[in-house]
Motif scaffolding. Structure first.
Motif, PDB file in Angstrom:
ATOM      1  N   ILE A   1      -5.188 -19.209 -33.633  1.00 49.25           N
ATOM      2  CA  ILE A   1      -4.785 -18.038 -34.429  1.00 49.25           C
ATOM      3  C   ILE A   1      -3.272 -18.046 -34.638  1.00 49.25           C
ATOM      4  CG2 ILE A   1      -4.653 -15.500 -34.460  1.00 49.25           C
ATOM      5  CD1 ILE A   1      -7.547 -16.404 -34.756  1.00 49.25           C
ATOM      6  N   GLU A   2      -2.895 -17.850 -35.879  1.00 47.35           N
ATOM      7  CA  GLU A   2      -1.471 -17.878 -36.228  1.00 47.35           C
ATOM      8  C   GLU A   2      -1.090 -16.642 -37.045  1.00 47.35           C
ATOM      9  OE1 GLU A   2      -0.524 -21.533 -38.170  1.00 47.35           O
ATOM     10  OE2 GLU A   2      -0.948 -22.698 -36.363  1.00 47.35           O
ATOM     11  N   PRO A   3       0.201 -16.337 -37.117  1.00 46.84           N
ATOM     12  CA  PRO A   3       0.619 -15.219 -37.968  1.00 46.84           C
ATOM     13  C   PRO A   3       0.341 -15.527 -39.451  1.00 46.84           C
ATOM     14  CG  PRO A   3       2.413 -15.957 -36.514  1.00 46.84           C
ATOM     15  CD  PRO A   3       1.328 -16.977 -36.430  1.00 46.84           C
ATOM     16  N   PRO A   4       0.108 -14.524 -40.281  1.00 39.79           N
ATOM     17  CA  PRO A   4       0.086 -13.110 -39.926  1.00 39.79           C
ATOM     18  C   PRO A   4      -1.260 -12.696 -39.324  1.00 39.79           C
ATOM     19  CG  PRO A   4      -0.304 -13.333 -42.291  1.00 39.79           C
ATOM     20  CD  PRO A   4      -0.079 -14.725 -41.739  1.00 39.79           C
ATOM     21  N   ALA A   5      -1.161 -12.013 -38.191  1.00 36.75           N
ATOM     22  CA  ALA A   5      -2.360 -11.491 -37.539  1.00 36.75           C
ATOM     23  C   ALA A   5      -2.022 -10.176 -36.844  1.00 36.75           C
ATOM     24  CB  ALA A   5      -2.897 -12.497 -36.526  1.00 36.75           C
ATOM     25  N   VAL A   6      -2.995  -9.288 -36.774  1.00 35.10           N
ATOM     26  CA  VAL A   6      -2.814  -8.072 -35.983  1.00 35.10           C
ATOM     27  C   VAL A   6      -3.704  -8.134 -34.751  1.00 35.10           C
ATOM     28  CG1 VAL A   6      -2.108  -6.585 -37.915  1.00 35.10           C
ATOM     29  CG2 VAL A   6      -4.513  -6.698 -37.293  1.00 35.10           C
ATOM     30  N   THR A   7      -3.228  -7.543 -33.679  1.00 34.26           N
ATOM     31  CA  THR A   7      -3.993  -7.461 -32.437  1.00 34.26           C
ATOM     32  C   THR A   7      -4.473  -6.024 -32.283  1.00 34.26           C
ATOM     33  OG1 THR A   7      -2.378  -9.004 -31.504  1.00 34.26           O
ATOM     34  CG2 THR A   7      -3.891  -7.946 -29.943  1.00 34.26           C
ATOM     35  N   VAL A   8      -5.779  -5.859 -32.094  1.00 34.79           N
ATOM     36  CA  VAL A   8      -6.325  -4.517 -31.886  1.00 34.79           C
ATOM     37  C   VAL A   8      -6.847  -4.432 -30.461  1.00 34.79           C
ATOM     38  CG1 VAL A   8      -8.035  -2.809 -32.631  1.00 34.79           C
ATOM     39  CG2 VAL A   8      -6.965  -4.321 -34.324  1.00 34.79           C
ATOM     40  N   ILE A   9      -6.305  -3.506 -29.692  1.00 34.36           N
ATOM     41  CA  ILE A   9      -6.656  -3.371 -28.281  1.00 34.36           C
ATOM     42  C   ILE A   9      -7.339  -2.032 -28.055  1.00 34.36           C
ATOM     43  CG2 ILE A   9      -5.732  -3.309 -25.913  1.00 34.36           C
ATOM     44  CD1 ILE A   9      -3.233  -4.856 -27.144  1.00 34.36           C
ATOM     45  N   GLY A  10      -8.573  -2.080 -27.517  1.00 35.43           N
ATOM     46  CA  GLY A  10      -9.259  -0.827 -27.217  1.00 35.43           C
ATOM     47  C   GLY A  10     -10.742  -0.911 -27.522  1.00 35.43           C
ATOM     48  N   GLY A  11     -11.448   0.129 -27.126  1.00 35.40           N
ATOM     49  CA  GLY A  11     -12.905   0.172 -27.272  1.00 35.40           C
ATOM     50  C   GLY A  11     -13.398  -0.044 -28.694  1.00 35.40           C
ATOM     51  N   VAL A  12     -12.566   0.257 -29.676  1.00 35.13           N
ATOM     52  CA  VAL A  12     -12.990   0.075 -31.073  1.00 35.13           C
ATOM     53  C   VAL A  12     -13.290  -1.391 -31.405  1.00 35.13           C
ATOM     54  CG1 VAL A  12     -11.826   2.146 -31.973  1.00 35.13           C
ATOM     55  CG2 VAL A  12     -10.569  -0.032 -31.877  1.00 35.13           C
ATOM     56  N   ALA A  13     -12.726  -2.318 -30.594  1.00 36.82           N
ATOM     57  CA  ALA A  13     -12.937  -3.755 -30.851  1.00 36.82           C
ATOM     58  C   ALA A  13     -14.096  -4.317 -30.044  1.00 36.82           C
ATOM     59  CB  ALA A  13     -11.650  -4.525 -30.537  1.00 36.82           C
ATOM     60  N   LYS A  14     -14.871  -3.427 -29.428  1.00 35.20           N
ATOM     61  CA  LYS A  14     -15.945  -3.800 -28.508  1.00 35.20           C
ATOM     62  C   LYS A  14     -16.914  -4.836 -29.066  1.00 35.20           C
ATOM     63  CE  LYS A  14     -19.147  -0.776 -27.781  1.00 35.20           C
ATOM     64  NZ  LYS A  14     -19.905   0.425 -27.464  1.00 35.20           N
ATOM     65  N   ARG A  15     -17.255  -4.650 -30.336  1.00 42.99           N
ATOM     66  CA  ARG A  15     -18.237  -5.533 -30.975  1.00 42.99           C
ATOM     67  C   ARG A  15     -17.836  -7.008 -30.891  1.00 42.99           C
ATOM     68  NH1 ARG A  15     -18.920  -4.899 -37.256  1.00 42.99           N
ATOM     69  NH2 ARG A  15     -19.922  -6.909 -37.611  1.00 42.99           N
ATOM     70  N   TYR A  16     -16.539  -7.265 -30.805  1.00 47.11           N
ATOM     71  CA  TYR A  16     -16.074  -8.647 -30.818  1.00 47.11           C
ATOM     72  C   TYR A  16     -15.705  -9.169 -29.429  1.00 47.11           C
ATOM     73  CZ  TYR A  16     -16.062  -8.068 -35.798  1.00 47.11           C
ATOM     74  OH  TYR A  16     -16.460  -7.844 -37.085  1.00 47.11           O
ATOM     75  N   ALA A  17     -15.767  -8.291 -28.436  1.00 50.16           N
ATOM     76  CA  ALA A  17     -15.253  -8.654 -27.115  1.00 50.16           C
ATOM     77  C   ALA A  17     -15.973  -9.824 -26.485  1.00 50.16           C
ATOM     78  CB  ALA A  17     -15.291  -7.440 -26.187  1.00 50.16           C
ATOM     79  N   SER A  18     -17.287  -9.915 -26.678  1.00 49.64           N
ATOM     80  CA  SER A  18     -18.044 -10.947 -25.981  1.00 49.64           C
ATOM     81  C   SER A  18     -17.877 -12.314 -26.629  1.00 49.64           C
ATOM     82  CB  SER A  18     -19.520 -10.583 -25.956  1.00 49.64           C
ATOM     83  OG  SER A  18     -19.956 -10.411 -27.275  1.00 49.64           O
ATOM     84  N   GLU A  19     -17.530 -12.328 -27.925  1.00 50.60           N
ATOM     85  CA  GLU A  19     -17.445 -13.605 -28.621  1.00 50.60           C
ATOM     86  C   GLU A  19     -16.418 -14.552 -28.043  1.00 50.60           C
ATOM     87  OE1 GLU A  19     -17.033 -13.101 -32.826  1.00 50.60           O
ATOM     88  OE2 GLU A  19     -18.719 -11.718 -32.815  1.00 50.60           O
ATOM     89  N   GLY A  20     -15.340 -13.962 -27.510  1.00 48.94           N
ATOM     90  CA  GLY A  20     -14.268 -14.812 -27.022  1.00 48.94           C
ATOM     91  C   GLY A  20     -14.465 -15.273 -25.600  1.00 48.94           C
ATOM     92  N   ARG A  21     -15.459 -14.715 -24.923  1.00 46.88           N
ATOM     93  CA  ARG A  21     -15.640 -15.081 -23.508  1.00 46.88           C
ATOM     94  C   ARG A  21     -16.291 -16.434 -23.358  1.00 46.88           C
ATOM     95  NH1 ARG A  21     -17.876  -9.625 -21.115  1.00 46.88           N
ATOM     96  NH2 ARG A  21     -15.978  -8.480 -21.471  1.00 46.88           N
ATOM     97  N   LYS A  22     -15.776 -17.213 -22.444  1.00 43.83           N
ATOM     98  CA  LYS A  22     -16.369 -18.538 -22.272  1.00 43.83           C
ATOM     99  C   LYS A  22     -17.514 -18.468 -21.284  1.00 43.83           C
ATOM    100  CE  LYS A  22     -12.358 -21.188 -23.457  1.00 43.83           C
ATOM    101  NZ  LYS A  22     -11.182 -21.752 -22.857  1.00 43.83           N
TER     102      LYS A  22
END
Ligand code: SAH
Length: 245
Positions: free
Chosen positions: A224-245
């Motif tokens: 991941i490279e700029p431009p990018a935004v980081t969203v931190i919090g429960g609202v991003a829950k749907r995507y949380a598991s995708e990044g886990r190895k």
């Protein structure tokens, strides 16, 4: 005869998300000063003869804010109608405020045209709402790239963690390890969902997700490279598991 400067937000990158007013002012202008942030689709639609890239100089080095201010002033004094086109909204981490002050101090007429900020729009197109009745009743917009000459951190990460709301970090790809750590140290749950949205609303935009603990390795793995935004919090829950190895 003095011209005028329009400080125009181009929106997050999708040309259809640019305002009708922005489009009209670009058409009616003599010259458009831009950097890379509006994105290729919007920039390439402006006739080549009337756009000037003030993002990088020929040598690849960044044009200083002072040079941009002076160029805007020069063009306005030549009587030109100048559009200063800025990605997203001109007043959200865009240095639009500095350009406005400088030009007004020099007697130039300036009109500000708001745009849709990537801070809200980039997550939105991937179905991530920055507020949600179940997860966040406040949202903070923060820069992840502080002025390195500042002696103390201007961003109080512990205070942000304590709000319990969503944190949206702009310019925050490079310093991701530093601020995710700061949030964990401030007592935020390591499992807090985090999403990285790269080039949101562009035709090649994408999202990657993880948690406060895993997101740095997700960033590195996905490149991941700029431009990018980081969203931190429960609202991003749907995507949380995708990044886990
Ligand atoms: N004024 C702009 C922000 C300028 S600061 C706005 O309101 O959107 C530059 C930062 O904006 C980038 O580092 C990135 O964090 C964010 N950004 C701009 N466009 C983006 C996009 N299409 N997708 C994701 N982030 C974007």
């Amino acid at each position: 005869m003095t011209g005028a400067v329009y400080l125009v937000g181009s929106g997050p990158g999708d040309p259809e998300l640019m305002t009708v007013k922005a489009r009209r002012l670009i058409e009616e202008s003599d010259i458009v000063l831009h950097d890379k942030l509006p994105g290729p689709e919007i920039i390439e639609a402006i006739p080549e003869g009337k756009r000037e890239d003030v993002g990088k100089r020929a040598g690849g080095e960044r044009t200083s804010q002072k040079e941009i201010n002076e160029r805007l002033l020069e063009l306005a004094r030549e009587g030109k109608r100048v559009v200063r086109l800025k990605g997203g909204d001109p007043f959200v981490f865009g240095r639009g405020g500095e350009e406005l002050e400088y030009l007004r101090e020099h007697g130039i007429e300036v009109e500000v045209v708001p745009g849709i900020s990537s801070a809200i729009a980039a997550p939105a197109v991937f179905g991530v709402p920055v507020t949600h009745r179940d997860h966040a009743s406040n949202v903070s917009f923060v820069t992840g790239h502080e002025d390195p000459t500042k002696a103390e951190s201007a961003v109080d990460w512990a205070a942000l963690a304590a709000t319990g709301g969503t944190i949206v970090v702009l310019m925050g790809v490079g310093k991701l390890p530093e601020y995710t750590n700061a949030l964990i140290e401030a007592g935020m749950d390591r499992e807090t969902p985090v999403a990285l949205i790269e080039r949101g609303t562009w035709s090649d935009g994408r999202i990657a997700g993880g948690t406060l603990e895993t997101i740095v390795s997700v960033r590195d793995r996905e490149g991941i490279e700029p431009p990018a935004v980081t969203v931190i919090g429960g609202v991003a829950k749907r995507y949380a598991s995708e990044g886990r190895k």
